[in-house]
Structure formats: structure tokens, C-alpha cells
Design an enzyme around this catalytic site. Structure first.
Site, PDB file in Angstrom:
ATOM      1  N   ASP A  42       0.858  -1.193   0.000  1.00 25.56           N
ATOM      2  CA  ASP A  42       0.000   0.000   0.000  1.00 25.56           C
ATOM      3  C   ASP A  42       0.892   1.240   0.000  1.00 25.56           C
ATOM      4  O   ASP A  42       1.931   1.247   0.658  1.00 25.56           O
ATOM      5  CB  ASP A  42      -0.908  -0.001   1.245  1.00 25.56           C
ATOM      6  CG  ASP A  42      -2.157   0.846   1.066  1.00 25.56           C
ATOM      7  OD1 ASP A  42      -2.005   2.057   0.805  1.00 25.56           O
ATOM      8  OD2 ASP A  42      -3.279   0.300   1.197  1.00 25.56           O
ATOM      9  N   TYR A 155     -14.251   6.161 -13.343  1.00 23.83           N
ATOM     10  CA  TYR A 155     -14.067   5.050 -12.408  1.00 23.83           C
ATOM     11  C   TYR A 155     -14.616   3.756 -13.005  1.00 23.83           C
ATOM     12  O   TYR A 155     -13.949   2.711 -12.985  1.00 23.83           O
ATOM     13  CB  TYR A 155     -14.768   5.359 -11.074  1.00 23.83           C
ATOM     14  CG  TYR A 155     -14.754   4.198 -10.114  1.00 23.83           C
ATOM     15  CD1 TYR A 155     -13.568   3.820  -9.482  1.00 23.83           C
ATOM     16  CD2 TYR A 155     -15.910   3.468  -9.843  1.00 23.83           C
ATOM     17  CE1 TYR A 155     -13.545   2.739  -8.606  1.00 23.83           C
ATOM     18  CE2 TYR A 155     -15.888   2.398  -8.971  1.00 23.83           C
ATOM     19  CZ  TYR A 155     -14.703   2.034  -8.348  1.00 23.83           C
ATOM     20  OH  TYR A 155     -14.680   0.961  -7.493  1.00 23.83           O
TER      21      TYR A 155
END
Length: 324
Positions: A42, A155
Site C-alpha cells: 500500500d 471510475y
């Protein structure tokens, strides 16, 4: 039912990208509880350090701070990995309309980097987060795989592109890929703050703080809200699925349908708050109604969700009461 009794080969290693985020951190926790090794990748752009700190003392947990937009980082992260659960992405339809180039670089090119790294490292299964947004303006309910409409946001385009790239990696390179079209996931550790926060945690936070929530539109839009435990089950069962089920995308939901205005009043009742909402304009790119046909995931992945909306929302409310 559930995933607590699932068995993987001894010493299995899972890589969870986006593992400091809401869904990713819950996946890390579930896998660690099953006794397997977890590598979390991450960059902490939307994920949280506190979701890393929860597990950092567990000897089976490794945190790599890195960006999926960097292929070398992806390659190193995939070394010795059996299963990739690719959750790293930026969410939010409205934000994607404001930042189309970033969504292409992060959600599409980043996922492609992960697919390539998984292929080169001979990963067994590549499970990735897609979205119900890929159904676009297709009006029929329930939403069924293979019956998609025009995409309504960058998106949605990014998630549909991920599905198409994953199909290519299954077709040409033999990488077992499984796309999971999440329907409005909610539950513990979902961020209630910020302009793009998901509606359930945002409403709970505002009501607990004495604020007046704003509902976009008339509140009569419906969603197949899906508790986090069902999503964990789908990810882990996809890792055990037959190769004949690879190269496809699957709806991941409970198969229900909740109206936003009903959820709002349900939350006010559960929290003991008597407050009418404000109503704002519809959000650009939003789908009006969403409800999933989950028969394909049941047949091909053995997905059998046992967390209804009512059961999940009770658990979520209790978590937010204790953690906000």
C-alpha cells in the site's frame, strides 16, 4: 457458509494490495486469523497507517510501502506469493470525473502492472476488485454478468478495463484471474470522513455528532449494500476456485435491495436520533438502482453469503459507536 473453515496449502503466502484500506485490511485480518502469511502492499494514499499498525506485530504479516504504478515494486511484492488479492485502487465516481488521468494511471495501469508481476512470478490465483459501476446505464434488475450498459464515469471505465486486461492474462498467459464486482460494500474500518466518504459510515458519523446528513437526490435510489464479511468470503473462495471459472467477473453482493431513505431512517432509529435529512442534487455518474444476481458466483465460486443487510448494519453501527 462463510470462510472460517477454508483450507489452503500450508505456508501459503497472500499478497493484498491496498491492504491498508477498508476492504484490504479486513482481508489481511481474515487471512492472518486463518493462520497464513500476508504481505500488504500500500502507498498509504487512501489507506491508513493505523490499519497497518493493527497487524505489524504479527510474525505472519509484512508491510511494503509502495505504489502499484511502479512495476519494480509490484515484481518484488509478488516474489514467492501464491495468491494475489488486488484491492489497490482509488474509488469514488465523482472524484474520478475530476481526475480522469489519475484514475487511468492508478486503476488501469497499476492493475496491469500487478497482472504482469503475478504472471512473471507464477502466482496461482489473481483475484481483483471490480465494481457494480461497470453496469452503467443498463436498466434491468437484477444486474447480471454479460448484460452491461454504457459506462457513466472514468471510475467505471477503469474497472471495466481491468476486467478486459484480466481476461487477456487468462487467455494468453494462463494466469487464473477472477474479477469481483463489489456492490456497495460497508462495515468496520470504512472511512466516514472526507468529501467522498461512503454513505453509511458518513451518515453514522454525522448523526452521532449531531450533524444533519445530506442525501443526494430524493433518497429513492436503491443499492445492494453488502457487508464486508461477504466480500472476504468471495475473495478467499475465488482463490480456491477451479481454473474453468477463471477469466471472468462475478457479482459480489447479498442479492438484496435497500432504499437510501429507508437506510437513513433506520440509522436514526438505531442511534436514537430524531433528525430529518437535507436533500441535495443527484451526483453525476451515479446509477439510480442497483441489485445483484449472485447465481454465477454461487455456481462457480461456491459463494454463499450469510450476512444480510440487517445483520451487517447492526454490526457496523456497534463498531462505529466504539471507534468514532
Amino acid at each position: 457458509m462463510g470462510y472460517q473453515n477454508l483450507k489452503f496449502p500450508e505456508n501459503s503466502v497472500f499478497l493484498v494490495t491496498g491492504g491498508a484500506g477498508f476492504i484490504g485490511s479486513n482481508l489481511c485480518e481474515a487471512i492472518l486469523n486463518l493462520g497464513y502469511k500476508v504481505r500488504c502492499l500500500d502507498d498509504l494514499s487512501t489507506g491508513k497507517q493505523e490499519n497497518v499498525d493493527l497487524f505489524i506485530d504479527n510474525p505472519n504479516y509484512t508491510f511494503i510501502k509502495g505504489d502499484i504504478k511502479d512495476l519494480d515494486t509490484c515484481m518484488k511484492a509478488c516474489e514467492g506469493v501464491d495468491y494475489v488479492l488486488n484491492q489497490a485502487a482509488w474509488g469514488s465516481v465523482p472524484r474520478s470525473i475530476e481526475m480522469p488521468l489519475f484514475y487511468c494511471a492508478n486503476n488501469i495501469a497499476g492493475t496491469l502492472n500487478m497482472l504482469e508481476a503475478a504472471r512473471q512470478n507464477n502466482v496461482k490465483k489473481f483475484v481483483y476488485a471490480s465494481s457494480s459501476s461497470v453496469y452503467g446505464d443498463e436498466p434491468n434488475l437484477p444486474k447480471k454478468e454479460g448484460r452491461e450498459g454504457n459506462l457513466l464515469s472514468p471510475y467505471a471505465v477503469s474497472k471495466r478495463a481491468d476486467e478486459e486486461w484480466a481476461k487477456q492474462y487468462t487467455r494468453h498467459y494462463g494466469l487464473d484471474t477472477y474479477g469481483l464486482r463489489y456492490f456497495n460494500v460497508f462495515g468496520r474500518r470504512q472511512d466516514p470522513n472526507g468529501a467522498y466518504a461512503a454513505v453509511i459510515p458518513k451518515f453514522i458519523r454525522q448523526l452521532l455528532n449531531g450533524e444533519t446528513p445530506t442525501i443526494n437526490g430524493d433518497g429513492k435510489q436503491s443499492r445492494d449494500f453488502t457487508y464486508i464479511e461477504n466480500v472476504i468470503e468471495a475473495n478467499l473462495k475465488a482463490c480456491l476456485a477451479d481454473s474453468s471459472a477463471a477469466g471472468q467477473a462475478y457479482n459480489v453482493a447479498y442479492g438484496g435491495r435497500e432504499y437510501l431513505i429507508d437506510i437513513y431512517y433506520g440509522l436514526t432509529k438505531a442511534l436514537g436520533v430524531d433528525k430529518e435529512p437535507n436533500f441535495g442534487p443527484d451526483r453525476a455518474g451515479d446509477i439510480k438502482h442497483s441489485n445483484a444476481d449472485i447465481s454465477k458466483a454461487k455456481a462457480n465460486l461456491g459463494y454463499d453469503p450469510d450476512w444480510s443487510f440487517d445483520k451487517g448494519i447492526k454490526a457496523a453501527i456497534e463498531w462505529y459507536k466504539d471507534n468514532l
